[in-house]
Design an enzyme around this catalytic site. Sequence first.
Site, PDB file in Angstrom:
ATOM      1  N   SER A  83      12.492  45.999 100.307  1.00  0.00           N
ATOM      2  CA  SER A  83      12.419  47.098 101.286  1.00  0.00           C
ATOM      3  C   SER A  83      11.476  48.229 100.892  1.00  0.00           C
ATOM      4  CB  SER A  83      13.799  47.702 101.491  1.00  0.00           C
ATOM      5  OG  SER A  83      14.489  46.982 102.463  1.00  0.00           O
ATOM      6  N   LYS A  86       8.457  48.800 102.915  1.00  0.00           N
ATOM      7  CA  LYS A  86       8.532  49.479 104.220  1.00  0.00           C
ATOM      8  C   LYS A  86       7.850  50.850 104.179  1.00  0.00           C
ATOM      9  CE  LYS A  86      13.021  47.349 105.298  1.00  0.00           C
ATOM     10  NZ  LYS A  86      14.473  47.514 105.116  1.00  0.00           N
ATOM     11  N   TYR A 209       6.640  40.147 107.847  1.00  0.00           N
ATOM     12  CA  TYR A 209       7.558  41.098 107.197  1.00  0.00           C
ATOM     13  C   TYR A 209       8.166  40.484 105.926  1.00  0.00           C
ATOM     14  CZ  TYR A 209      12.017  43.372 106.297  1.00  0.00           C
ATOM     15  OH  TYR A 209      13.079  43.964 105.661  1.00  0.00           O
ATOM     16  N   TYR A 261      18.777  54.403 102.967  1.00  0.00           N
ATOM     17  CA  TYR A 261      19.701  53.889 103.992  1.00  0.00           C
ATOM     18  C   TYR A 261      20.757  54.934 104.346  1.00  0.00           C
ATOM     19  CZ  TYR A 261      17.583  49.790 101.816  1.00  0.00           C
ATOM     20  OH  TYR A 261      16.707  48.912 101.276  1.00  0.00           O
ATOM     21  N   VAL A 279      16.476  45.735  97.748  1.00  0.00           N
ATOM     22  CA  VAL A 279      17.617  44.921  97.282  1.00  0.00           C
ATOM     23  C   VAL A 279      17.364  44.141  96.003  1.00  0.00           C
ATOM     24  CG1 VAL A 279      18.933  44.552  99.400  1.00  0.00           C
ATOM     25  CG2 VAL A 279      17.036  43.035  98.852  1.00  0.00           C
TER      26      VAL A 279
HETATM   27  N1  GLN Z   1      13.680  41.472 102.680  1.00  0.00           N
HETATM   28  C1  GLN Z   1      14.958  42.140 102.708  1.00  0.00           C
HETATM   29  C2  GLN Z   1      15.610  41.976 104.052  1.00  0.00           C
HETATM   30  O1  GLN Z   1      14.916  41.972 105.047  1.00  0.00           O
HETATM   31  C3  GLN Z   1      14.748  43.585 102.376  1.00  0.00           C
HETATM   32  C4  GLN Z   1      16.033  44.374 102.446  1.00  0.00           C
HETATM   33  C5  GLN Z   1      16.130  45.448 101.416  1.00  0.00           C
HETATM   34  O2  GLN Z   1      15.443  45.490 100.405  1.00  0.00           O
HETATM   35  N2  GLN Z   1      17.100  46.304 101.649  1.00  0.00           N
HETATM   36  O3  GLN Z   1      16.803  41.858 104.158  1.00  0.00           O
END
Ligand code: GLN
Length: 336
Positions: A83, A86, A209, A261, A279
Amino acid sequence: MVGAERESITQRAFTGGLPADAFIDATLADIHRRYLGLDDGEVADYIPILAEADPSRFGLSLIESAGAVHEIGDADLEFSIQSISKAFVFALVCQARSTELVHERVGVNNTGLPFNSVMAIELNDGKPLNSMVNAGAIATTALMPGATSAEKWENIRSGLSRFAGRQLRLDGRVYQSEMEANQRNKALARLLESYGRIITDPLDTVDVYTRQCSLLVTAHDLAVMGATLADGGINPLTRSRVVSAEVARDTLALLASCGMYENSGEWLFEIGLPAKSGVSGGIVAIAPGKGALGTYSPRLDSAGNSVRGQRACFHISRALGMNLFASNAVERPWKG
Ligand code: GLN
Protein backbone atom coordinates in the site's frame (compact mmCIF):
# COMPACT_ATOMS: atom_id res chain seq x y z
CA MET A 1 1.24 4.21 23.48
CA VAL A 2 -0.17 5.00 26.85
CA GLY A 3 0.76 6.53 30.19
CA ALA A 4 4.29 6.22 31.42
CA GLU A 5 5.83 4.93 28.17
CA ARG A 6 4.28 7.84 26.25
CA GLU A 7 5.83 10.41 28.54
CA SER A 8 9.11 8.57 29.20
CA ILE A 9 10.57 9.80 25.92
CA THR A 10 11.65 13.43 25.96
CA GLN A 11 9.71 15.45 23.37
CA ARG A 12 12.01 17.63 21.31
CA ALA A 13 10.22 20.40 19.38
CA PHE A 14 9.86 20.45 15.57
CA THR A 15 11.21 24.00 15.57
CA GLY A 16 14.72 24.10 14.04
CA GLY A 17 16.69 21.32 12.31
CA LEU A 18 17.41 17.69 13.17
CA PRO A 19 19.97 17.03 15.93
CA ALA A 20 23.66 16.19 15.24
CA ASP A 21 24.55 12.99 13.34
CA ALA A 22 25.99 11.19 16.36
CA PHE A 23 22.81 11.82 18.36
CA ILE A 24 20.62 10.51 15.53
CA ASP A 25 22.76 7.37 15.13
CA ALA A 26 22.73 6.68 18.88
CA THR A 27 18.95 7.19 19.00
CA LEU A 28 18.33 4.76 16.12
CA ALA A 29 20.61 2.16 17.71
CA ASP A 30 18.82 2.51 21.05
CA ILE A 31 15.37 2.22 19.46
CA HIS A 32 16.35 -0.78 17.36
CA ARG A 33 17.68 -2.56 20.45
CA ARG A 34 14.66 -1.58 22.52
CA TYR A 35 11.99 -2.91 20.14
CA LEU A 36 13.82 -5.88 18.60
CA GLY A 37 12.35 -8.19 21.23
CA LEU A 38 8.77 -6.93 20.73
CA ASP A 39 6.84 -9.71 19.03
CA ASP A 40 3.23 -8.48 19.23
CA GLY A 41 1.08 -8.65 16.09
CA GLU A 42 0.76 -11.06 13.19
CA VAL A 43 2.39 -11.31 9.77
CA ALA A 44 -0.24 -10.73 7.02
CA ASP A 45 -1.42 -13.93 5.36
CA TYR A 46 -4.42 -12.94 3.21
CA ILE A 47 -1.90 -12.70 0.37
CA PRO A 48 -0.44 -16.21 0.87
CA ILE A 49 3.20 -15.42 0.06
CA LEU A 50 3.39 -12.62 2.62
CA ALA A 51 3.02 -15.26 5.36
CA GLU A 52 6.53 -16.47 4.46
CA ALA A 53 8.13 -13.23 5.75
CA ASP A 54 10.62 -13.68 8.60
CA PRO A 55 8.96 -11.87 11.57
CA SER A 56 12.31 -11.27 13.28
CA ARG A 57 13.48 -8.81 10.61
CA PHE A 58 13.63 -5.17 11.68
CA GLY A 59 15.20 -2.30 9.76
CA LEU A 60 15.26 1.46 10.27
CA SER A 61 16.45 4.16 7.89
CA LEU A 62 16.36 7.92 8.32
CA ILE A 63 17.39 10.11 5.41
CA GLU A 64 17.74 13.82 5.86
CA SER A 65 16.58 16.31 3.22
CA ALA A 66 20.21 17.38 2.95
CA GLY A 67 21.12 13.79 2.00
CA ALA A 68 22.66 12.33 5.20
CA VAL A 69 21.79 8.64 5.70
CA HIS A 70 21.31 6.98 9.11
CA GLU A 71 20.47 3.27 9.23
CA ILE A 72 20.36 0.25 11.49
CA GLY A 73 19.31 -3.41 11.23
CA ASP A 74 17.67 -4.80 8.07
CA ALA A 75 17.52 -1.47 6.23
CA ASP A 76 18.61 -3.11 2.95
CA LEU A 77 16.28 -6.10 3.00
CA GLU A 78 13.80 -6.13 0.09
CA PHE A 79 10.05 -6.57 0.60
CA SER A 80 7.03 -5.70 -1.54
CA ILE A 81 5.96 -2.09 -1.20
CA GLN A 82 2.22 -2.92 -1.08
CA SER A 83 0.00 0.00 0.00
CA ILE A 84 2.91 2.40 0.36
CA SER A 85 2.89 2.56 -3.45
CA LYS A 86 -0.47 4.36 -3.18
CA ALA A 87 1.19 7.51 -1.82
CA PHE A 88 3.67 7.78 -4.68
CA VAL A 89 1.23 6.82 -7.44
CA PHE A 90 -1.10 9.53 -6.09
CA ALA A 91 1.76 12.04 -6.41
CA LEU A 92 2.65 10.87 -9.94
CA VAL A 93 -0.97 11.10 -11.11
CA CYS A 94 -1.39 14.58 -9.57
CA GLN A 95 1.81 15.62 -11.33
CA ALA A 96 0.93 14.13 -14.72
CA ARG A 97 -2.80 14.98 -14.73
CA SER A 98 -3.86 17.36 -11.95
CA THR A 99 -4.55 17.36 -8.24
CA GLU A 100 -8.03 18.76 -8.96
CA LEU A 101 -8.84 15.73 -11.10
CA VAL A 102 -7.90 13.27 -8.35
CA HIS A 103 -9.70 15.41 -5.78
CA GLU A 104 -12.87 15.37 -7.86
CA ARG A 105 -12.81 11.73 -9.03
CA VAL A 106 -11.44 10.03 -5.92
CA GLY A 107 -11.52 12.47 -2.97
CA VAL A 108 -9.25 13.35 -0.05
CA ASN A 109 -11.26 12.46 3.06
CA ASN A 110 -10.66 9.61 5.47
CA THR A 111 -13.15 6.74 5.22
CA GLY A 112 -12.84 5.77 8.90
CA LEU A 113 -13.16 2.19 7.63
CA PRO A 114 -10.66 -0.61 6.84
CA PHE A 115 -8.44 -0.30 3.74
CA ASN A 116 -10.42 -2.80 1.67
CA SER A 117 -13.91 -1.65 2.68
CA VAL A 118 -16.79 -2.08 0.24
CA MET A 119 -19.11 -0.25 2.60
CA ALA A 120 -17.12 2.98 2.31
CA ILE A 121 -18.01 3.11 -1.38
CA GLU A 122 -21.64 2.22 -0.82
CA LEU A 123 -22.06 4.84 1.89
CA ASN A 124 -20.66 7.57 -0.34
CA ASP A 125 -22.53 7.18 -3.55
CA GLY A 126 -19.73 5.29 -5.26
CA LYS A 127 -17.01 7.82 -4.42
CA PRO A 128 -13.96 5.93 -3.16
CA LEU A 129 -13.07 8.84 -0.78
CA ASN A 130 -9.28 8.80 -0.89
CA SER A 131 -6.34 7.35 -2.81
CA MET A 132 -4.87 5.57 0.24
CA VAL A 133 -7.58 2.90 0.56
CA ASN A 134 -7.76 0.11 -2.01
CA ALA A 135 -10.82 1.38 -3.92
CA GLY A 136 -9.40 4.91 -4.19
CA ALA A 137 -5.96 3.59 -5.10
CA ILE A 138 -7.42 1.47 -7.91
CA ALA A 139 -9.34 4.54 -9.15
CA THR A 140 -6.11 6.58 -8.97
CA THR A 141 -4.09 3.96 -10.85
CA ALA A 142 -6.79 4.11 -13.54
CA LEU A 143 -5.97 7.82 -13.98
CA MET A 144 -2.28 7.17 -14.65
CA PRO A 145 -1.29 8.36 -18.16
CA GLY A 146 -0.81 5.55 -20.71
CA ALA A 147 -2.79 4.35 -23.71
CA THR A 148 -2.55 0.71 -22.57
CA SER A 149 -2.21 -1.08 -19.23
CA ALA A 150 1.39 -1.90 -20.15
CA GLU A 151 2.14 1.81 -20.63
CA LYS A 152 0.43 2.75 -17.37
CA TRP A 153 2.46 0.08 -15.57
CA GLU A 154 5.72 1.29 -17.10
CA ASN A 155 4.90 4.88 -16.10
CA ILE A 156 4.26 3.74 -12.52
CA ARG A 157 7.39 1.57 -12.33
CA SER A 158 9.64 4.29 -13.71
CA GLY A 159 7.99 7.00 -11.59
CA LEU A 160 8.36 5.05 -8.34
CA SER A 161 11.96 4.28 -9.35
CA ARG A 162 12.65 8.02 -9.69
CA PHE A 163 11.34 8.50 -6.17
CA ALA A 164 13.66 5.73 -4.94
CA GLY A 165 16.62 6.87 -7.06
CA ARG A 166 17.17 3.35 -8.43
CA GLN A 167 15.41 0.91 -10.75
CA LEU A 168 12.76 -0.93 -8.73
CA ARG A 169 11.86 -4.43 -9.88
CA LEU A 170 8.70 -6.49 -9.63
CA ASP A 171 8.60 -9.57 -7.39
CA GLY A 172 6.86 -12.02 -9.73
CA ARG A 173 5.99 -14.44 -6.92
CA VAL A 174 4.25 -11.73 -4.88
CA TYR A 175 2.36 -10.55 -7.96
CA GLN A 176 1.20 -14.11 -8.79
CA SER A 177 0.23 -14.85 -5.21
CA GLU A 178 -1.81 -11.66 -4.92
CA MET A 179 -3.47 -12.13 -8.32
CA GLU A 180 -4.73 -15.50 -7.13
CA ALA A 181 -6.14 -14.02 -3.92
CA ASN A 182 -7.41 -10.57 -4.90
CA GLN A 183 -11.07 -11.29 -5.59
CA ARG A 184 -11.98 -8.46 -3.25
CA ASN A 185 -9.97 -5.86 -5.18
CA LYS A 186 -11.56 -7.10 -8.40
CA ALA A 187 -14.97 -6.70 -6.77
CA LEU A 188 -14.06 -3.17 -5.63
CA ALA A 189 -13.02 -2.28 -9.18
CA ARG A 190 -16.26 -3.69 -10.61
CA LEU A 191 -18.23 -1.70 -8.04
CA LEU A 192 -16.39 1.49 -9.02
CA GLU A 193 -17.14 0.70 -12.66
CA SER A 194 -20.84 0.30 -11.84
CA TYR A 195 -20.83 3.81 -10.37
CA GLY A 196 -18.97 5.18 -13.39
CA ARG A 197 -15.95 5.98 -11.21
CA ILE A 198 -13.46 4.20 -13.45
CA ILE A 199 -13.65 4.19 -17.18
CA THR A 200 -10.69 1.89 -17.90
CA ASP A 201 -11.16 -1.90 -17.85
CA PRO A 202 -11.57 -2.77 -14.13
CA LEU A 203 -9.67 -6.06 -14.20
CA ASP A 204 -6.77 -4.62 -16.21
CA THR A 205 -6.62 -1.77 -13.70
CA VAL A 206 -6.45 -4.24 -10.79
CA ASP A 207 -3.64 -6.01 -12.63
CA VAL A 208 -1.61 -2.77 -12.83
CA TYR A 209 -2.46 -1.95 -9.20
CA THR A 210 -1.29 -5.43 -8.10
CA ARG A 211 1.96 -4.97 -9.99
CA GLN A 212 2.59 -1.62 -8.32
CA CYS A 213 2.05 -3.30 -4.92
CA SER A 214 4.55 -6.04 -5.86
CA LEU A 215 7.51 -3.73 -6.49
CA LEU A 216 10.42 -4.54 -4.19
CA VAL A 217 11.79 -1.84 -1.89
CA THR A 218 13.89 -1.63 1.27
CA ALA A 219 13.50 0.56 4.36
CA HIS A 220 16.29 2.64 2.81
CA ASP A 221 14.27 3.08 -0.40
CA LEU A 222 11.21 4.13 1.59
CA ALA A 223 13.26 6.76 3.41
CA VAL A 224 14.61 8.11 0.10
CA MET A 225 11.13 8.18 -1.41
CA GLY A 226 9.74 9.94 1.66
CA ALA A 227 12.65 12.35 1.85
CA THR A 228 11.82 13.35 -1.74
CA LEU A 229 8.41 14.47 -0.50
CA ALA A 230 10.10 16.16 2.48
CA ASP A 231 12.35 18.11 0.12
CA GLY A 232 9.71 19.76 -2.08
CA GLY A 233 9.75 16.92 -4.62
CA ILE A 234 13.53 16.68 -5.16
CA ASN A 235 15.23 13.35 -4.48
CA PRO A 236 17.87 14.17 -1.82
CA LEU A 237 20.35 11.59 -3.14
CA THR A 238 20.04 12.00 -6.94
CA ARG A 239 19.09 15.72 -6.64
CA SER A 240 16.63 15.33 -9.52
CA ARG A 241 13.10 16.67 -9.34
CA VAL A 242 10.41 13.96 -9.26
CA VAL A 243 7.28 16.03 -8.58
CA SER A 244 6.56 19.70 -7.96
CA ALA A 245 6.68 21.23 -4.49
CA GLU A 246 2.90 21.69 -4.67
CA VAL A 247 2.29 18.02 -5.41
CA ALA A 248 4.67 17.02 -2.59
CA ARG A 249 2.72 19.28 -0.22
CA ASP A 250 -0.66 17.89 -1.31
CA THR A 251 0.57 14.31 -0.98
CA LEU A 252 1.76 14.95 2.57
CA ALA A 253 -1.57 16.53 3.52
CA LEU A 254 -3.39 13.43 2.25
CA LEU A 255 -0.99 11.11 4.08
CA ALA A 256 -1.54 13.02 7.32
CA SER A 257 -5.28 12.37 7.21
CA CYS A 258 -5.50 9.00 5.46
CA GLY A 259 -2.10 7.25 5.38
CA MET A 260 -2.62 4.90 8.32
CA TYR A 261 -6.15 3.77 7.38
CA GLU A 262 -8.71 3.96 10.18
CA ASN A 263 -5.90 4.61 12.69
CA SER A 264 -4.81 7.81 10.95
CA GLY A 265 -6.19 10.10 13.67
CA GLU A 266 -4.50 8.18 16.44
CA TRP A 267 -1.24 8.06 14.48
CA LEU A 268 -1.24 11.83 13.89
CA PHE A 269 -2.02 12.42 17.54
CA GLU A 270 0.84 10.20 18.73
CA ILE A 271 3.49 10.64 16.05
CA GLY A 272 2.54 13.90 14.35
CA LEU A 273 3.83 13.00 10.88
CA PRO A 274 2.29 12.27 7.48
CA ALA A 275 2.92 8.57 6.84
CA LYS A 276 1.93 5.51 4.86
CA SER A 277 2.05 1.86 5.80
CA GLY A 278 1.73 -1.40 3.87
CA VAL A 279 0.69 -4.96 4.77
CA SER A 280 4.13 -6.40 4.14
CA GLY A 281 5.36 -4.40 7.16
CA GLY A 282 6.81 -1.16 5.80
CA ILE A 283 6.11 2.37 6.99
CA VAL A 284 7.31 5.67 5.57
CA ALA A 285 6.93 8.76 7.78
CA ILE A 286 7.84 12.22 6.54
CA ALA A 287 8.99 15.37 8.34
CA PRO A 288 8.65 18.21 5.77
CA GLY A 289 11.91 20.10 5.31
CA LYS A 290 13.79 17.66 7.54
CA GLY A 291 13.73 14.16 6.07
CA ALA A 292 11.94 10.84 6.25
CA LEU A 293 11.94 7.54 8.07
CA GLY A 294 11.57 4.14 6.45
CA THR A 295 10.88 1.18 8.71
CA TYR A 296 10.43 -2.54 8.09
CA SER A 297 9.05 -5.13 10.46
CA PRO A 298 6.40 -7.58 9.25
CA ARG A 299 4.20 -8.16 12.31
CA LEU A 300 1.03 -6.05 12.03
CA ASP A 301 -1.75 -4.79 14.29
CA SER A 302 -5.44 -5.27 13.48
CA ALA A 303 -5.55 -2.23 11.14
CA GLY A 304 -2.63 -3.66 9.13
CA ASN A 305 0.11 -1.36 10.45
CA SER A 306 3.52 -2.70 11.56
CA VAL A 307 3.68 -2.95 15.36
CA ARG A 308 7.44 -2.40 15.78
CA GLY A 309 7.43 0.18 12.98
CA GLN A 310 4.83 2.27 14.77
CA ARG A 311 6.70 2.10 18.07
CA ALA A 312 9.95 3.04 16.38
CA CYS A 313 8.34 5.98 14.56
CA PHE A 314 6.78 7.23 17.78
CA HIS A 315 10.07 7.09 19.59
CA ILE A 316 12.14 8.59 16.76
CA SER A 317 9.63 11.37 16.06
CA ARG A 318 9.65 12.35 19.69
CA ALA A 319 13.37 12.03 20.36
CA LEU A 320 14.49 13.82 17.19
CA GLY A 321 11.86 16.59 17.13
CA MET A 322 9.98 15.38 14.08
CA ASN A 323 6.40 15.79 15.40
CA LEU A 324 4.97 18.64 13.29
CA PHE A 325 2.82 19.88 16.14
CA ALA A 326 5.54 20.18 18.80
CA SER A 327 6.80 23.77 18.89
CA ASN A 328 9.07 25.83 21.08
CA ALA A 329 8.22 29.45 21.84
CA VAL A 330 10.30 31.73 19.59
CA GLU A 331 12.68 34.32 21.07
CA ARG A 332 11.06 37.76 21.07
CA PRO A 333 13.89 40.19 21.90
CA TRP A 334 12.15 43.00 19.97
CA LYS A 335 9.17 42.80 22.31
CA GLY A 336 11.38 44.06 25.14
N1 GLN B 1 -1.83 -5.14 -2.32
C1 GLN B 1 -2.53 -5.05 -1.06
C2 GLN B 1 -4.01 -5.13 -1.27
O1 GLN B 1 -4.49 -4.62 -2.26
C3 GLN B 1 -2.14 -3.77 -0.39
C4 GLN B 1 -2.88 -3.57 0.91
C5 GLN B 1 -2.05 -2.90 1.97
O2 GLN B 1 -0.83 -2.84 1.94
N2 GLN B 1 -2.76 -2.48 2.99
O3 GLN B 1 -4.73 -5.69 -0.48
